[in-house]
Write a protein that holds these residues in place. Structure first.
Motif, PDB file in Angstrom:
ATOM      1  N   GLY B 369      60.246 -41.989  43.681  1.00  0.00           N
ATOM      2  CA  GLY B 369      60.518 -41.801  45.146  1.00  0.00           C
ATOM      3  C   GLY B 369      61.370 -40.397  45.339  1.00  0.00           C
ATOM      4  N   ARG B 370      61.680 -40.323  46.724  1.00  0.00           N
ATOM      5  CA  ARG B 370      62.452 -39.033  47.030  1.00  0.00           C
ATOM      6  C   ARG B 370      63.850 -39.614  47.493  1.00  0.00           C
ATOM      7  NH1 ARG B 370      61.880 -33.724  47.287  1.00  0.00           N
ATOM      8  NH2 ARG B 370      59.991 -33.296  45.979  1.00  0.00           N
ATOM      9  N   CYS B 371      64.907 -38.817  47.320  1.00  0.00           N
ATOM     10  CA  CYS B 371      66.236 -39.070  47.836  1.00  0.00           C
ATOM     11  C   CYS B 371      65.872 -38.789  49.338  1.00  0.00           C
ATOM     12  CB  CYS B 371      67.151 -37.948  47.440  1.00  0.00           C
ATOM     13  SG  CYS B 371      67.603 -37.819  45.746  1.00  0.00           S
ATOM     14  N   ALA B 372      66.553 -39.630  50.080  1.00  0.00           N
ATOM     15  CA  ALA B 372      66.451 -40.017  51.386  1.00  0.00           C
ATOM     16  C   ALA B 372      66.486 -38.615  52.448  1.00  0.00           C
ATOM     17  CB  ALA B 372      67.421 -41.072  52.272  1.00  0.00           C
ATOM     18  N   ASP B 373      67.240 -37.615  52.001  1.00  0.00           N
ATOM     19  CA  ASP B 373      67.259 -36.601  52.762  1.00  0.00           C
ATOM     20  C   ASP B 373      66.224 -35.460  52.655  1.00  0.00           C
ATOM     21  OD1 ASP B 373      68.986 -33.417  52.670  1.00  0.00           O
ATOM     22  OD2 ASP B 373      68.906 -34.696  54.652  1.00  0.00           O
ATOM     23  N   MET B 374      65.418 -35.709  51.219  1.00  0.00           N
ATOM     24  CA  MET B 374      64.221 -34.518  51.262  1.00  0.00           C
ATOM     25  C   MET B 374      62.888 -34.968  51.955  1.00  0.00           C
ATOM     26  SD  MET B 374      66.457 -32.675  49.832  1.00  0.00           S
ATOM     27  CE  MET B 374      65.412 -31.276  49.274  1.00  0.00           C
ATOM     28  N   VAL B 375      62.418 -34.157  52.138  1.00  0.00           N
ATOM     29  CA  VAL B 375      60.836 -34.147  52.715  1.00  0.00           C
ATOM     30  C   VAL B 375      60.087 -33.230  51.961  1.00  0.00           C
ATOM     31  CG1 VAL B 375      61.382 -35.303  55.097  1.00  0.00           C
ATOM     32  CG2 VAL B 375      61.314 -32.916  54.793  1.00  0.00           C
ATOM     33  N   ASN B 376      58.845 -33.604  52.079  1.00  0.00           N
ATOM     34  CA  ASN B 376      57.938 -32.557  51.310  1.00  0.00           C
ATOM     35  C   ASN B 376      56.698 -32.603  52.345  1.00  0.00           C
ATOM     36  OD1 ASN B 376      55.655 -31.412  49.877  1.00  0.00           O
ATOM     37  ND2 ASN B 376      57.020 -31.900  48.158  1.00  0.00           N
TER      38      ASN B 376
END
Lengths: 89, 479
Positions: B369-376
């Motif tokens: 998954g991704r750290c909550a702050d990052m979006v792609n």
């Protein structure tokens, strides 16, 4: 002249549907309004999605060349391109 | 405490010459396909020296060339002139301004100059005549003005020279600088060469759909060709038809360097492609179904690279082989607290990954998954807190937040995912707010749509937990 042809209306709807532009009414898209950056504010990712949708619906392949550099500049330009190069209307 | 391997222990401390990189090629070997012609090594080097001699005498060049060959020439010329390439993460005006503020001694270098920029600009131009480039080469050899046919000297660049500085948006609101020294870039290219089985001197054709300004494009379409003497395509590669045309124009074997969005579009629009040895995808995880379709349709293997701006590319996998990523030789992964760290190879110190990973061994991992702050979004990485700060900085915006909805049925790597924003700004309309944002962020992060609201669903302690935002979003959609 700001009246839209049937093809332009269909393409306007295609843009709204393909790109999930929830807040935009297809009727509001002016034929000469810029589609990218200003105007409708589309970006390069949208260009790919649109190229895909246009190709599937109208059978015309879009590529980058001098001639069609402006194909996405406005609804009218896009409609003219489809008219000239499309297999289905 | 594990001892991390420093870059100078991996490679010799002697100067890394470009000759190591181009040593397998001869002066007349083609290295770039550009404007319908093949550019030879000597022509390229002549162009590089010529451009280098024209550059303003400052330390930093913001290299914004749009054309891939011109970017390559500019990149090398900047190094020959002992300068550093600054590589902004996007073309947003305010991001550029932030960088200019941080680097006193810089100029804008491009094939297209821009308006309203309070900075020295230099437009790249190539030598018009053949003898000009020979003269540039001859001068380099100290032979005065004699025109001759001797091969042009390959420039030497010190390992420690800062070849490029890339930037990422972090939670501070200002772009974070990542220095890339020449030795590190070369080592990165060596690691990729080794992983993908590109033999020394093998003339592979590289067709990339990604811009050379970003790490992925820099590594694959600038450094890798320089290292292996491959032939790189410089021309339009945006639409699937362009890609098909590019591949058809280049000799086999060919490698296509692309992203999930582009690969998906190719799957949909192209009936076939001329033979490609393999396809590499990166910038976002590739959905298995996209890889599967591409492998069957294009009779090839689909590989992926994992990396980030801070570390460069560090791992790869063949998508259809499963979830495990294999680090490039020399890198190690470790867990510390709740984060995963990458170390080794050319990294001066361990770097935390923004992705949530399961560490399988010190060389293998899975992404969970991704750290909550990052979006792609469509392959571009962004920080929500950075975006929020920019939104809140707009005059007239009293409160606001970006939110990425879960989209049912969206295939990873297609373009259905877009950010939305909720904004409290009684005096502004949506267009004005979006217009203000557009000079600050990459276009893919612009909210679609932007909802003007009376207030945000903050908790008593002023937080905006995701479940509240989801509920809020669902309510807004119904009205």
């Amino acid at each position: 002249m700001n009246e839209k042809s049937e093809l332009e209306q269909n393409i306007a709807q295609l843009i709204v549907d393909t790109l999930n532009l929830e807040e935009v009414d297809a009727d509001e898209i002016e034929p000469d309004q810029p589609l990218f950056n200003e105007g409708l504010g589309l970006d390069s990712i949208d260009a790919l999605e649109l190229a895909l949708a246009i190709s599937k619906r109208y059978g015309c392949k879009i590529k980058s060349d001098e001639e069609n550099a402006r194909v996405f500049s406005s609804l009218r330009a896009l409609s003219d391109y489809v008219q000239t190069n499309g297999a289905t209307k | 405490m594990r001892r991390f391997i420093r870059q100078d222990e991996c490679v010799s401390t002697s100067t890394h010459k470009l000759s190591k990189l181009l040593s397998h090629s001869r002066p007349d070997d083609p290295i770039v396909w550009w404007c319908n012609k093949l550019i030879t090594r000597d022509k390229f080097l002549g162009d590089v020296y010529f451009v280098a001699s024209q550059l303003p005498a400052t330390q930093y060049a913001i290299n914004m060339c749009n054309d891939r060959y011109l970017f390559l020439v500019a990149f090398a010329a900047v190094l020959v002139a002992r300068q550093t390439n600054l590589l902004p993460p996007n073309r947003a005006k305010t991001v550029l301004e932030d960088i200019i503020e941080s680097y006193d001694d810089c100029y804008y270098l491009s094939d297209e100059l821009i308006d309203d920029l309070d900075l020295q600009q230099h437009k790249i131009s190539l030598p018009a005549f053949q003898n000009e480039l020979h003269r540039a080469g001859a001068l380099k050899k100290g032979q005065g003005d004699d025109l001759n046919d001797a091969p042009i000297d390959i420039p030497k660049i010190a390992d420690k020279h800062i070849a490029a500085i890339t930037f990422t948006s972090g939670s501070t609101g200002r772009p974070q600088a990542n220095k890339k020294n020449w030795g590190g870039l070369v080592l990165g290219a060596l690691l990729a060469q080794s992983r993908f089985g590109i033999k020394d001197g093998e003339a592979v054709s590289i067709i990339a759909t990604v811009p050379p300004q970003h790490m992925y494009g820099l590594e694959t379409s600038v450094m890798l060709p320089l290292l292996t003497g491959s032939l790189v395509y410089s021309g339009a590669t945006f639409y699937p038809e362009d890609i098909r045309n590019a591949v058809a124009n280049m000799p086999e074997p060919r490698i296509l360097i692309t992203t999930p969005v582009h690969l998906n579009t190719c799957n949909e629009l192209l009936v076939d492609l001329p033979a490609v040895k393999f396809i590499i995808s990166a910038t976002a995880p590739l959905a298995t179904c996209i890889a599967e379709t591409a492998e069957v349709k294009f009779q090839t293997q689909v590989m992926e690279i994992f990396g980030c701006t801070e570390t460069g590319s560090i791992a790869s996998r063949r998508t259809l082989d499963g979830d495990d990523w294999q680090l490039y030789d020399g890198f190690k992964i470790n867990r510390f607290d709740d984060k995963a760290f990458i170390s080794g190879a050319y990294l001066a110190e361990p770097v935390a990954l923004a992705d949530l990973v399961e560490v399988e061994s010190d060389e293998r991992f899975k992404i969970v998954g991704r750290c909550a702050d990052m979006v792609n979004i469509a392959g571009k990485r962004g920080s929500l807190s950075d975006l929020n700060q920019k939104l809140l900085g707009i005059e007239g915006v009293r409160d606001g937040v970006f939110y990425l909805p879960d989209i049912e049925g969206a295939t990873l790597g297609t373009t259905k995912e877009r950010l939305v924003a909720f904004v409290v700004a009684p005096e502004l309309d949506e267009k004005k707010i979006i217009s203000s944002l557009s000079v600050m962020v990459d276009p893919v992060f612009l909210p679609r749509p932007l909802y003007k609201v009376n207030s945000l669903p903050r908790t008593q302690s002023s937080k905006l937990p995701r479940n509240r935002l989801t509920e809020f979003y669902n309510t807004l959609r119904k009205t």
